[in-house]
Design a protein around this motif. Structure first.
Motif, PDB file in Angstrom:
ATOM      1  N   LEU A 217       0.832  -1.205   0.000  1.00  0.00           N
ATOM      2  CA  LEU A 217       0.000   0.000   0.000  1.00  0.00           C
ATOM      3  C   LEU A 217       0.868   1.257   0.000  1.00  0.00           C
ATOM      4  O   LEU A 217       0.536   2.260  -0.653  1.00  0.00           O
ATOM      5  CB  LEU A 217      -0.931   0.005   1.218  1.00  0.00           C
ATOM      6  CG  LEU A 217      -2.178  -0.884   1.125  1.00  0.00           C
ATOM      7  CD1 LEU A 217      -2.893  -0.948   2.464  1.00  0.00           C
ATOM      8  CD2 LEU A 217      -3.136  -0.379   0.048  1.00  0.00           C
ATOM      9  N   LEU A 218       1.992   1.215   0.716  1.00  0.00           N
ATOM     10  CA  LEU A 218       2.906   2.355   0.708  1.00  0.00           C
ATOM     11  C   LEU A 218       3.518   2.541  -0.684  1.00  0.00           C
ATOM     12  O   LEU A 218       3.660   3.675  -1.163  1.00  0.00           O
ATOM     13  CB  LEU A 218       4.003   2.162   1.754  1.00  0.00           C
ATOM     14  CG  LEU A 218       3.566   2.337   3.216  1.00  0.00           C
ATOM     15  CD1 LEU A 218       4.674   1.902   4.168  1.00  0.00           C
ATOM     16  CD2 LEU A 218       3.175   3.785   3.493  1.00  0.00           C
ATOM     17  N   LEU A 219       3.857   1.443  -1.352  1.00  0.00           N
ATOM     18  CA  LEU A 219       4.364   1.551  -2.725  1.00  0.00           C
ATOM     19  C   LEU A 219       3.289   2.092  -3.665  1.00  0.00           C
ATOM     20  O   LEU A 219       3.574   2.904  -4.555  1.00  0.00           O
ATOM     21  CB  LEU A 219       4.844   0.181  -3.205  1.00  0.00           C
ATOM     22  CG  LEU A 219       6.162  -0.330  -2.607  1.00  0.00           C
ATOM     23  CD1 LEU A 219       6.430  -1.762  -3.039  1.00  0.00           C
ATOM     24  CD2 LEU A 219       7.320   0.576  -3.006  1.00  0.00           C
ATOM     25  N   ALA A 220       2.050   1.666  -3.448  1.00  0.00           N
ATOM     26  CA  ALA A 220       0.944   2.176  -4.272  1.00  0.00           C
ATOM     27  C   ALA A 220       0.748   3.671  -4.041  1.00  0.00           C
ATOM     28  O   ALA A 220       0.391   4.411  -4.971  1.00  0.00           O
ATOM     29  CB  ALA A 220      -0.337   1.416  -3.950  1.00  0.00           C
ATOM     30  N   LEU A 321      -8.784   4.953  -0.724  1.00  0.00           N
ATOM     31  CA  LEU A 321      -8.645   3.522  -0.454  1.00  0.00           C
ATOM     32  C   LEU A 321      -7.274   3.195   0.119  1.00  0.00           C
ATOM     33  O   LEU A 321      -7.141   2.340   1.010  1.00  0.00           O
ATOM     34  CB  LEU A 321      -8.892   2.723  -1.732  1.00  0.00           C
ATOM     35  CG  LEU A 321     -10.346   2.702  -2.233  1.00  0.00           C
ATOM     36  CD1 LEU A 321     -10.418   2.043  -3.606  1.00  0.00           C
ATOM     37  CD2 LEU A 321     -11.252   1.975  -1.239  1.00  0.00           C
ATOM     38  N   ILE A 322      -6.240   3.868  -0.366  1.00  0.00           N
ATOM     39  CA  ILE A 322      -4.888   3.603   0.138  1.00  0.00           C
ATOM     40  C   ILE A 322      -4.758   4.005   1.592  1.00  0.00           C
ATOM     41  O   ILE A 322      -4.316   3.229   2.448  1.00  0.00           O
ATOM     42  CB  ILE A 322      -3.836   4.336  -0.718  1.00  0.00           C
ATOM     43  CG1 ILE A 322      -3.733   3.711  -2.110  1.00  0.00           C
ATOM     44  CG2 ILE A 322      -2.460   4.303  -0.034  1.00  0.00           C
ATOM     45  CD1 ILE A 322      -2.845   4.473  -3.065  1.00  0.00           C
ATOM     46  N   VAL A 323      -5.159   5.240   1.920  1.00  0.00           N
ATOM     47  CA  VAL A 323      -4.959   5.725   3.284  1.00  0.00           C
ATOM     48  C   VAL A 323      -5.866   5.001   4.266  1.00  0.00           C
ATOM     49  O   VAL A 323      -5.473   4.706   5.404  1.00  0.00           O
ATOM     50  CB  VAL A 323      -5.166   7.257   3.351  1.00  0.00           C
ATOM     51  CG1 VAL A 323      -6.618   7.644   3.150  1.00  0.00           C
ATOM     52  CG2 VAL A 323      -4.658   7.815   4.677  1.00  0.00           C
ATOM     53  N   ALA A 324      -7.088   4.657   3.846  1.00  0.00           N
ATOM     54  CA  ALA A 324      -7.984   3.906   4.716  1.00  0.00           C
ATOM     55  C   ALA A 324      -7.447   2.502   4.967  1.00  0.00           C
ATOM     56  O   ALA A 324      -7.547   1.978   6.088  1.00  0.00           O
ATOM     57  CB  ALA A 324      -9.381   3.840   4.112  1.00  0.00           C
ATOM     58  N   GLY A 325      -6.861   1.901   3.949  1.00  0.00           N
ATOM     59  CA  GLY A 325      -6.268   0.579   4.117  1.00  0.00           C
ATOM     60  C   GLY A 325      -5.101   0.600   5.080  1.00  0.00           C
ATOM     61  O   GLY A 325      -4.968  -0.280   5.946  1.00  0.00           O
ATOM     62  N   LEU A 326      -4.232   1.593   4.968  1.00  0.00           N
ATOM     63  CA  LEU A 326      -3.095   1.717   5.879  1.00  0.00           C
ATOM     64  C   LEU A 326      -3.561   1.924   7.319  1.00  0.00           C
ATOM     65  O   LEU A 326      -3.046   1.288   8.248  1.00  0.00           O
ATOM     66  CB  LEU A 326      -2.205   2.882   5.451  1.00  0.00           C
ATOM     67  CG  LEU A 326      -1.352   2.671   4.203  1.00  0.00           C
ATOM     68  CD1 LEU A 326      -0.739   3.987   3.757  1.00  0.00           C
ATOM     69  CD2 LEU A 326      -0.266   1.634   4.467  1.00  0.00           C
TER      70      LEU A 326
END
Length: 398
Positions: A217-220, A321-326
């Motif tokens: 997710l950080l790479l995304a 979606l990225i920040v919520a997933g993290l």
């Protein structure tokens, strides 16, 4: 929603609106007053550069101290930044001095960005229940994106009435109000045994390495934020030179992002249990990169605005979606450090891509600069589709 959460969201909106307005001001002032895309790119890079060092420390402090204290520190630094920009414009008698004050102000903004984002995400985890954290994170990120979209409109309307001095004073007032509201949102620090900062940073890195979804997710997020630099640095120039828009029209054109990001964030909240998180992130980034390529070739304002609207909607969904997933996947003990790493990627990546975009525009022209940036993003997205296998199968709704 509790009163404390409501005040926190209002404070966050004001802070994000004024923070993004600082970034846009550095870009527009450099292009309009100093007539330099290079200084624009350097200033934008400094707005986002300091987190590469300070972001690690910010993450550790968010897991140690009451995050509200870090929010206060960052917003007071932003207020100092606004004053530097104001006095640079109002008192500086030559372009060299004005450029120097822009650089100093941009650096102060970068220091502030290092702390304000991870501290606000850490605060959110203290004021909403765990079961509501995913949706609350999407909302907080939505407010950040709306601030990003409305920043150009705030600048356009205050500048048309009061000049650049009015822009910088309005930013100062916005941060002042946001700071007052923070006092009504008390937070707590951690009571765990503290280690050396370097040891706590390594602990955070080990936590990310042990959970592949966090690292991917950080790479995304790196891939997604490659979009931001060229858009912030080159779109103002595209609007004025290629689309022939006046100041108000340029602000409205850039403000299309506000509507797009709102729609993207709201769609993400509505469809969070219906969309596949991972594939939406990967395919969406590819489409958004292709949209940048298209914008570089379009010369009609309406068509360009429609493509920008579509790209912003996709971008809003991706980042949400990225920040919520993290936020959801990081453990409570290392959440501050994980979000600190996210802050580093979300600040450094636009800084580097924005600097690169500014250099390309300076030597090849704005159209070629934007075209090359878009093609690079599409290429990186295609490669990521094959490499980020954990994200491909990641879906919080399942």
């Amino acid at each position: 929603m509790t009163v404390r959460a409501f005040l926190f969201y209002v404070s966050s909106f004001l802070a994000f609106l004024c923070g993004h307005s600082v970034n846009y001001s550095v870009i527009m002032y450099s292009q309009d007053i100093l007539n330099s895309d290079l200084i624009s790119g350097v200033g934008f890079g400094l707005c986002f550069g300091p987190p590469i060092i300070l972001g690690w420390y910010a993450g550790v402090l968010c897991d140690r101290l009451a995050p509200g204290r870090l929010i206060l520190f960052s917003q007071i630094t932003f207020m100092l930044c606004a004053l530097v920009l104001f006095f640079g414009n109002y008192l500086a008698s030559d372009m060299m001095m004005k450029a120097s004050m822009i650089i100093i102000g941009a650096f102060l903004a970068g220091c502030s960005w290092s702390f304000i984002a991870p501290a606000r995400f850490a605060t959110l985890a203290q004021i909403v229940p765990e079961k509501s954290l995913h949706g609350a994170t999407i909302l907080l990120n939505l407010l950040s994106m709306v601030g990003f979209g409305l920043g150009p409109l705030l600048i356009a309307y205050t500048h048309s009435g009061f000049g650049w001095s009015g822009v910088f004073i309005s930013i100062f007032i916005g941060f002042f109000l946001a700071t007052i509201l923070v006092f009504f949102v008390p937070t707590q620090g951690s009571d765990k045994v503290r280690m050396k900062v370097s040891a706590e940073i390594r602990e955070g890195l080990h936590a990310v390495a042990a959970k592949p979804i966090l690292s991917q997710l950080l790479l995304a997020s790196v891939l997604a934020y490659m979009l931001m630099g060229p858009m912030q640095v080159l779109l103002p120039r595209i609007a004025s030179s290629e689309l022939s828009l006046n100041e108000i029209e340029r602000g409205s054109y850039l403000g299309v992002l506000a509507l797009a990001l709102i729609i993207g964030g709201v769609l993400c909240m509505i469809l969070k249990r219906r969309v596949h998180d991972g594939m939406t992130i990967l395919i969406g980034t590819m489409i958004a990169g292709a949209s940048i390529v298209a914008i570089s070739q379009i010369t009609t304002p309406i068509t360009s605005g429609l493509v920008l609207l579509f790209s912003g909607i996709i971008g809003g969904m991706i980042v949400s979606l990225i920040v919520a997933g993290l936020q959801a996947e990081a453990g409570a003990g290392v959440r501050g450090r994980v979000m600190g790493m996210y802050t580093i990627t979300s600040q450094i990546t636009p800084a580097l891509s924005g600097l690169g975009a500014g250099i390309l525009s300076e030597y090849l022209g704005v159209v070629w600069g934007l075209l090359i940036c878009g093609m690079l993003i599409v290429t990186a997205a295609v490669i990521s589709m094959g490499k980020l296998n954990v994200i491909r199968s990641y879906n919080r709704a399942m």
